[in-house]
Motif scaffolding. Structure first.
Motif, PDB file in Angstrom:
ATOM      1  N   GLY A   1      46.303  58.257  41.605  1.00 25.84           N
ATOM      2  CA  GLY A   1      46.072  57.433  40.427  1.00 25.84           C
ATOM      3  C   GLY A   1      44.836  57.819  39.639  1.00 25.84           C
ATOM      4  N   GLY A   2      44.735  57.271  38.449  1.00 21.48           N
ATOM      5  CA  GLY A   2      43.548  57.447  37.637  1.00 21.48           C
ATOM      6  C   GLY A   2      42.488  56.422  37.968  1.00 21.48           C
ATOM      7  N   TYR A   3      42.917  55.320  38.598  1.00 17.36           N
ATOM      8  CA  TYR A   3      42.019  54.264  39.068  1.00 17.36           C
ATOM      9  C   TYR A   3      42.231  54.091  40.558  1.00 17.36           C
ATOM     10  CZ  TYR A   3      41.216  52.817  34.190  1.00 17.36           C
ATOM     11  OH  TYR A   3      40.867  52.780  32.867  1.00 17.36           O
ATOM     12  N   PHE A   4      41.139  53.828  41.274  1.00 20.15           N
ATOM     13  CA  PHE A   4      41.191  53.603  42.713  1.00 20.15           C
ATOM     14  C   PHE A   4      40.751  52.175  43.010  1.00 20.15           C
ATOM     15  CE2 PHE A   4      39.746  58.312  43.222  1.00 20.15           C
ATOM     16  CZ  PHE A   4      40.992  58.745  42.806  1.00 20.15           C
ATOM     17  N   ALA A   5      41.492  51.482  43.862  1.00 17.55           N
ATOM     18  CA  ALA A   5      41.136  50.124  44.272  1.00 17.55           C
ATOM     19  C   ALA A   5      41.074  50.073  45.789  1.00 17.55           C
ATOM     20  CB  ALA A   5      42.157  49.119  43.746  1.00 17.55           C
ATOM     21  N   LEU A   6      40.013  49.485  46.324  1.00 12.66           N
ATOM     22  CA  LEU A   6      39.819  49.406  47.768  1.00 12.66           C
ATOM     23  C   LEU A   6      40.312  48.067  48.304  1.00 12.66           C
ATOM     24  CD1 LEU A   6      36.186  50.849  48.046  1.00 12.66           C
ATOM     25  CD2 LEU A   6      38.362  52.102  48.084  1.00 12.66           C
ATOM     26  N   LEU A   7      40.880  48.123  49.495  1.00 10.31           N
ATOM     27  CA  LEU A   7      41.320  46.898  50.172  1.00 10.31           C
ATOM     28  C   LEU A   7      41.121  47.087  51.664  1.00 10.31           C
ATOM     29  CD1 LEU A   7      42.678  44.104  50.191  1.00 10.31           C
ATOM     30  CD2 LEU A   7      44.908  45.273  50.207  1.00 10.31           C
ATOM     31  N   ASP A   8      40.364  46.176  52.296  1.00 10.26           N
ATOM     32  CA  ASP A   8      40.205  46.228  53.742  1.00 10.26           C
ATOM     33  C   ASP A   8      41.459  45.691  54.424  1.00 10.26           C
ATOM     34  OD1 ASP A   8      37.703  47.309  53.499  1.00 10.26           O
ATOM     35  OD2 ASP A   8      36.612  45.450  53.918  1.00 10.26           O
ATOM     36  N   SER A   9      41.703  46.152  55.634  1.00 10.18           N
ATOM     37  CA  SER A   9      42.970  45.865  56.301  1.00 10.18           C
ATOM     38  C   SER A   9      43.131  44.411  56.719  1.00 10.18           C
ATOM     39  CB  SER A   9      43.119  46.771  57.534  1.00 10.18           C
ATOM     40  OG  SER A   9      42.032  46.586  58.425  1.00 10.18           O
ATOM     41  N   ASP A  10      42.040  43.648  56.705  1.00 16.16           N
ATOM     42  CA  ASP A  10      42.155  42.224  57.070  1.00 16.16           C
ATOM     43  C   ASP A  10      42.098  41.308  55.851  1.00 16.16           C
ATOM     44  OD1 ASP A  10      39.547  42.973  56.626  1.00 16.16           O
ATOM     45  OD2 ASP A  10      38.687  41.791  58.249  1.00 16.16           O
ATOM     46  N   ASP A  11      42.046  41.881  54.658  1.00 16.40           N
ATOM     47  CA  ASP A  11      41.975  41.089  53.427  1.00 16.40           C
ATOM     48  C   ASP A  11      43.284  41.195  52.642  1.00 16.40           C
ATOM     49  OD1 ASP A  11      39.369  40.459  54.099  1.00 16.40           O
ATOM     50  OD2 ASP A  11      38.501  42.051  52.877  1.00 16.40           O
ATOM     51  N   VAL A  12      43.411  40.386  51.591  1.00 14.83           N
ATOM     52  CA  VAL A  12      44.613  40.430  50.749  1.00 14.83           C
ATOM     53  C   VAL A  12      44.219  40.245  49.284  1.00 14.83           C
ATOM     54  CG1 VAL A  12      46.151  39.562  52.554  1.00 14.83           C
ATOM     55  CG2 VAL A  12      45.057  37.950  50.993  1.00 14.83           C
ATOM     56  N   TRP A  13      45.104  40.707  48.417  1.00 13.43           N
ATOM     57  CA  TRP A  13      44.953  40.521  46.971  1.00 13.43           C
ATOM     58  C   TRP A  13      45.939  39.479  46.481  1.00 13.43           C
ATOM     59  CZ3 TRP A  13      45.407  46.410  45.570  1.00 13.43           C
ATOM     60  CH2 TRP A  13      44.186  47.045  45.836  1.00 13.43           C
ATOM     61  N   LEU A  14      45.546  38.745  45.437  1.00  6.24           N
ATOM     62  CA  LEU A  14      46.498  37.927  44.708  1.00  6.24           C
ATOM     63  C   LEU A  14      47.344  38.843  43.826  1.00  6.24           C
ATOM     64  CD1 LEU A  14      44.467  35.802  45.757  1.00  6.24           C
ATOM     65  CD2 LEU A  14      44.828  34.560  43.601  1.00  6.24           C
ATOM     66  N   PRO A  15      48.581  38.454  43.512  1.00  6.77           N
ATOM     67  CA  PRO A  15      49.510  39.375  42.825  1.00  6.77           C
ATOM     68  C   PRO A  15      49.009  39.935  41.501  1.00  6.77           C
ATOM     69  CG  PRO A  15      50.702  37.507  43.717  1.00  6.77           C
ATOM     70  CD  PRO A  15      49.244  37.200  43.904  1.00  6.77           C
ATOM     71  N   GLU A  16      48.221  39.179  40.740  1.00  2.00           N
ATOM     72  CA  GLU A  16      47.793  39.644  39.415  1.00  2.00           C
ATOM     73  C   GLU A  16      46.454  40.372  39.444  1.00  2.00           C
ATOM     74  OE1 GLU A  16      46.260  35.322  39.721  1.00  2.00           O
ATOM     75  OE2 GLU A  16      47.910  36.565  40.511  1.00  2.00           O
ATOM     76  N   LYS A  17      45.880  40.576  40.629  1.00  2.00           N
ATOM     77  CA  LYS A  17      44.534  41.128  40.732  1.00  2.00           C
ATOM     78  C   LYS A  17      44.383  42.468  40.016  1.00  2.00           C
ATOM     79  CE  LYS A  17      41.163  43.489  43.207  1.00  2.00           C
ATOM     80  NZ  LYS A  17      40.940  44.932  43.279  1.00  2.00           N
ATOM     81  N   THR A  18      45.220  43.418  40.340  1.00  2.00           N
ATOM     82  CA  THR A  18      45.043  44.770  39.815  1.00  2.00           C
ATOM     83  C   THR A  18      45.230  44.823  38.309  1.00  2.00           C
ATOM     84  OG1 THR A  18      45.892  45.623  41.918  1.00  2.00           O
ATOM     85  CG2 THR A  18      45.771  47.165  40.097  1.00  2.00           C
ATOM     86  N   ALA A  19      46.258  44.191  37.791  1.00  2.00           N
ATOM     87  CA  ALA A  19      46.526  44.242  36.353  1.00  2.00           C
ATOM     88  C   ALA A  19      45.408  43.578  35.561  1.00  2.00           C
ATOM     89  CB  ALA A  19      47.866  43.574  36.050  1.00  2.00           C
ATOM     90  N   ARG A  20      44.923  42.432  36.031  1.00  2.00           N
ATOM     91  CA  ARG A  20      43.854  41.742  35.314  1.00  2.00           C
ATOM     92  C   ARG A  20      42.552  42.530  35.361  1.00  2.00           C
ATOM     93  NH1 ARG A  20      43.348  35.454  36.643  1.00  2.00           N
ATOM     94  NH2 ARG A  20      41.631  35.791  35.164  1.00  2.00           N
ATOM     95  N   GLN A  21      42.279  43.139  36.496  1.00  2.00           N
ATOM     96  CA  GLN A  21      41.047  43.924  36.614  1.00  2.00           C
ATOM     97  C   GLN A  21      41.112  45.179  35.749  1.00  2.00           C
ATOM     98  OE1 GLN A  21      40.041  44.722  40.679  1.00  2.00           O
ATOM     99  NE2 GLN A  21      37.922  45.238  40.197  1.00  2.00           N
TER     100      GLN A  21
END
Length: 292
Positions: free
Chosen positions: A95-115
């Motif tokens: 990708g052109g953008y990188f997003a980090l996520l730890d294995s014990d955490d979660v994102w809300l569905p709209e997180k990436t698009a809004r960010q």
């Protein structure tokens, strides 16, 4: 492969816009939840790269059971630490953008698009969001000292880590410029990278809780490595050796380095470890931060 050559390797029009990078080790019961939250992102073209850092439990089997073409699983034959796992994932990202996520955490569905929208609107190279804190299955409120600033906050970030990995997104160019996570640091590797970032870039804040951070378990690095100021001291000593810091940066680093080193050394003396206390004071003397 040279880091710079990676910038053009995945420039094709079919490449995903965002790559989620998830390091994992021995979390068979959690990794599926984290991956599912990444794959559930709405309104954005995304791939998920999971790096299994030498797991010996059922993590590999749990990942093998996820059937989604957007998921790629890489593996280290033996554990090399979270920094190496993240670096492996970043190097493989398309990708052109990188997003980090730890294995014990979660994102809300709209997180990436809004960010992503926020970063583009403000011209940011790196940003984070707010997060919901969970501990032992219960929601807790972070204290004032954990409040996330917006912009250039280098001096504040020296005192404590004010950027949360699972909320962070940055551009490929940012990664090429700032560099990898330091694989010599077993903990506080994120503190180290955010300080390097803040030398040059503001860290934007999307003031919305779009990730869920799960804490309070014995397998987390914050619980395994109790004397974490040691790693922060090492990080600041590295910063002092750079030739691109200003006099103001140097003054801020030296002030916080002396404070942390004295606190750490006093703790060593209380635990009857005078040799370790002397080693730390020699470290900051060598770094040039022992003057008043």
């Amino acid at each position: 492969m040279e880091r710079e050559s990676l910038a053009g390797k995945f420039a094709g029009t079919d490449a995903p816009l965002v790559t989620a990078v998830i390091p994992v080790r021995d979390r068979a019961g959690m990794i599926g939840r984290a991956v599912a939250s990444a794959l559930a992102q709405t309104g954005v073209s995304l791939e998920v790269v999971v790096v299994d850092d030498g797991s010996t439990d059922g993590t590999a089997a749990a990942l093998a059971g996820i059937a989604d073409p957007r998921l790629r699983v890489l593996a280290h034959a033996r554990s090399r630490g979270v920094s190496a796992a993240r670096n492996t994932g970043l190097a493989a990202a398309r990708g052109g953008y990188f997003a980090l996520l730890d294995s014990d955490d979660v994102w809300l569905p709209e997180k990436t698009a809004r960010q992503l929208e926020c970063m583009r609107a403000r011209g940011l190279a790196i940003s984070q969001t707010q997060e919901i804190w969970m501990r032992g299955g219960r929601r807790v409120n972070p204290g004032r000292v954990h409040a996330k600033p917006d912009g250039f906050f280098f001096e504040q970030a020296l005192a404590r880590c004010l950027v949360s990995p699972s909320t962070v997104m940055f551009t490929r160019q940012f990664w090429l410029e700032v560099g990898d996570f330091d694989e010599t640091l077993p903990a506080c590797e994120d503190y180290d990278l955010w300080l390097r970032a803040l030398l040059r870039h503001p860290v934007g804040l999307l003031d919305a809780p779009l990730a869920v951070r799960h804490g309070g378990r014995a397998d987390q690095l914050s619980a395994i490595y109790l004397g974490q100021d040691l790693f922060r001291i090492r990080s600041m000593c590295k910063l002092l050796a750079r030739d691109d810091i200003t006099d103001w940066h140097r003054e801020c680093i030296e002030k916080e380095l002396r404070r942390k080193a004295m606190r750490y050394a006093q703790g060593c003396l209380k635990r009857d470890k005078p040799e370790e206390a002397a080693r730390i004071m020699e470290l900051i003397r060598t770094a040039g931060a022992d003057h008043k």
